[in-house]
Design a protein around this motif. Structure first.
Motif, short mmCIF file in Angstrom:
data_model
loop_
_atom_site.label_atom_id
_atom_site.label_comp_id
_atom_site.label_asym_id
_atom_site.label_seq_id
_atom_site.Cartn_x
_atom_site.Cartn_y
_atom_site.Cartn_z
N THR A 100 0.84 -1.20 0.00
CA THR A 100 0.00 0.00 0.00
C THR A 100 0.87 1.24 0.00
O THR A 100 0.65 2.19 -0.77
N VAL A 101 1.88 1.25 0.86
CA VAL A 101 2.78 2.40 0.95
C VAL A 101 3.59 2.54 -0.34
O VAL A 101 3.81 3.64 -0.83
N LYS A 102 4.00 1.41 -0.90
CA LYS A 102 4.77 1.44 -2.15
C LYS A 102 3.95 2.08 -3.27
O LYS A 102 4.46 2.88 -4.05
N ALA A 103 2.66 1.76 -3.32
CA ALA A 103 1.79 2.33 -4.35
C ALA A 103 1.59 3.83 -4.12
O ALA A 103 1.56 4.62 -5.07
N GLU A 104 1.46 4.23 -2.84
CA GLU A 104 1.26 5.64 -2.53
C GLU A 104 2.52 6.46 -2.78
O GLU A 104 2.46 7.64 -3.09
N ASN A 105 3.68 5.82 -2.63
CA ASN A 105 4.95 6.52 -2.80
C ASN A 105 5.19 6.91 -4.26
O ASN A 105 5.77 7.96 -4.55
N ARG A 106 4.75 6.04 -5.17
CA ARG A 106 4.86 6.29 -6.62
C ARG A 106 6.30 6.58 -7.04
O ARG A 106 6.56 7.40 -7.92
N GLY A 107 7.26 5.92 -6.41
CA GLY A 107 8.64 6.02 -6.84
C GLY A 107 9.37 7.29 -6.45
O GLY A 107 10.51 7.50 -6.87
N ARG A 108 8.74 8.16 -5.64
CA ARG A 108 9.44 9.40 -5.25
C ARG A 108 10.61 9.08 -4.31
O ARG A 108 10.62 8.06 -3.64
N THR A 109 11.58 9.96 -4.27
CA THR A 109 12.72 9.79 -3.38
C THR A 109 12.31 10.14 -1.96
O THR A 109 11.75 11.22 -1.71
N LEU A 110 12.57 9.24 -1.03
CA LEU A 110 12.16 9.44 0.35
C LEU A 110 13.30 10.07 1.15
O LEU A 110 14.44 9.63 1.07
N THR A 146 14.48 -1.52 0.84
CA THR A 146 15.42 -0.90 -0.09
C THR A 146 14.75 -0.57 -1.42
O THR A 146 15.17 0.34 -2.13
N HIS A 147 13.68 -1.31 -1.76
CA HIS A 147 12.94 -1.00 -3.00
C HIS A 147 12.18 0.31 -2.87
O HIS A 147 11.74 0.88 -3.89
N LEU A 148 11.99 0.77 -1.63
CA LEU A 148 11.38 2.08 -1.42
C LEU A 148 12.44 3.16 -1.28
O LEU A 148 12.12 4.34 -1.13
N GLY A 149 13.71 2.74 -1.31
CA GLY A 149 14.80 3.70 -1.16
C GLY A 149 15.26 3.88 0.26
O GLY A 149 15.96 4.86 0.56
N ILE A 150 14.87 2.96 1.18
CA ILE A 150 15.26 3.09 2.58
C ILE A 150 16.30 2.02 2.90
O ILE A 150 15.98 0.82 2.94
#
Length: 319
Positions: A100-110, A146-150
């Protein structure tokens, strides 16, 4: 054949299975592939259906069989090919929240150091919770983050957003902090300062702030991390010594509310103050229930002159 309950009549009326187990599995697998092609994963809730097929229920059954060791290897491999985490060891709720969070993030840099600006509040809270508990996560969970950039570095650099807070209305309850430094080092200086001033951490309640830092909430999070680490590994939390050096009972094996009351009473007695009515009632309760207390609770009470043979409560008289 008769010994296993198959008679001649049974044999004459026997019919082949209408749908073989393999055919049934293949049907579910086709729906699983279709779902993953659209959503990118198989974190499917129990009640989810796909084109009229109860895919969620089917996957629940397959996860249970896989966990019990009853799912054939070739079928498990087929599902692993679609989604390596279709049956995560940490449970489906975390996996569902992650996607759910991955979809909401839409690839933006965190930007964890800035408090993850730009995300919806629920996603921000969830991600900061993962940062706070990063060291206690399963390696697979850390890999997914890490796929979310964390990365580990990002998680330990997480900080609360710097927000301008409005003064609360008279009588309004204090808002719960939504973010807090995830690093042990981020809150430790405040904990050290508070402990020096208050002779420990026992009077820090959930909403306690110290020098503008939400120390009570931070301590609550550290207790959660410590307890989760012990449950998961059976070993002491790596940062236990840092907080125990400030207060040996910062995370007691009994309810923290007991520690709050005890520490407040101890401070009052040290200043030669008369205990309040509620404190005297609490002391009476401890005296009455002495046999049910933890041995270390008894040790702490003995330090303020309460023991099971006392006929009078300690320091309940005015000077």
């Amino acid at each position: 054949m008769a010994k296993v309950g198959i008679t001649a009549a049974d044999a004459r009326t026997a019919r082949p299975r209408r749908v073989t187990q393999q055919a049934s599995f293949d049907t579910g697998l086709d729906h699983a592939r279709s779902y993953a092609a659209r959503h990118g994963h198989l974190a499917v809730p129990r009640g989810e259906s796909r084109n009229g097929y109860q895919l969620g229920t089917w996957l629940v059954d397959k996860r249970k069989r896989a966990t019990d060791g009853r799912l054939p290897r070739n079928r498990a491999d087929a599902l692993n090919t679609i989604d390596p985490w279709w049956n995560p060891p940490w449970g489906l709720p975390w996996q569902t929240a992650y996607h759910t969070v991955k979809a909401e993030n839409r690839g933006r840099t965190l930007n964890t150091a800035a408090g993850l600006p730009g995300l919806p509040p629920d996603a921000t809270r969830w991600l900061l919770t993962q940062c706070i508990n990063y060291d206690d996560l399963h390696p697979g969970q850390q890999h997914l983050l890490t796929h979310l950039g964390i990365t580990s570095k990002d998680a330990h650099a997480a900080r609360p957003q710097q927000e301008t807070r409005r003064r609360p209305r008279a009588g309004a309850s204090r808002p719960r902090p939504t973010t807090v430094s995830s690093s042990i080092d981020g809150g430790l200086p405040y904990a050290r300062s508070y402990a020096h001033t208050h002779d420990g951490l026992g009077t820090a309640h959930y909403d306690t702030e110290h020098n503008g830092f939400p120390l009570g909430w931070w301590l609550y999070e550290q207790r959660k991390r410590a307890n989760a680490h012990v449950r998961r590994t059976g070993q002491p939390w790596p940062h236990e010594h840092a907080l125990a050096a400030l207060d040996p009972w910062w995370n007691p094996p009994w309810r923290i509310s007991w520690q709050h009351t005890y520490t407040g009473l101890r401070s009052a007695l040290a200043e030669d103050q008369r205990p309040s009515a509620s404190q005297r009632h609490w002391l009476t309760t401890q005296h009455t229930n002495w046999h049910t207390l933890h041995p270390y609770q008894r040790t702490l009470l003995t330090a303020i002159s309460l023991n099971p043979t006392n006929e009078h409560l300690p320091a309940t008289h005015s000077k």
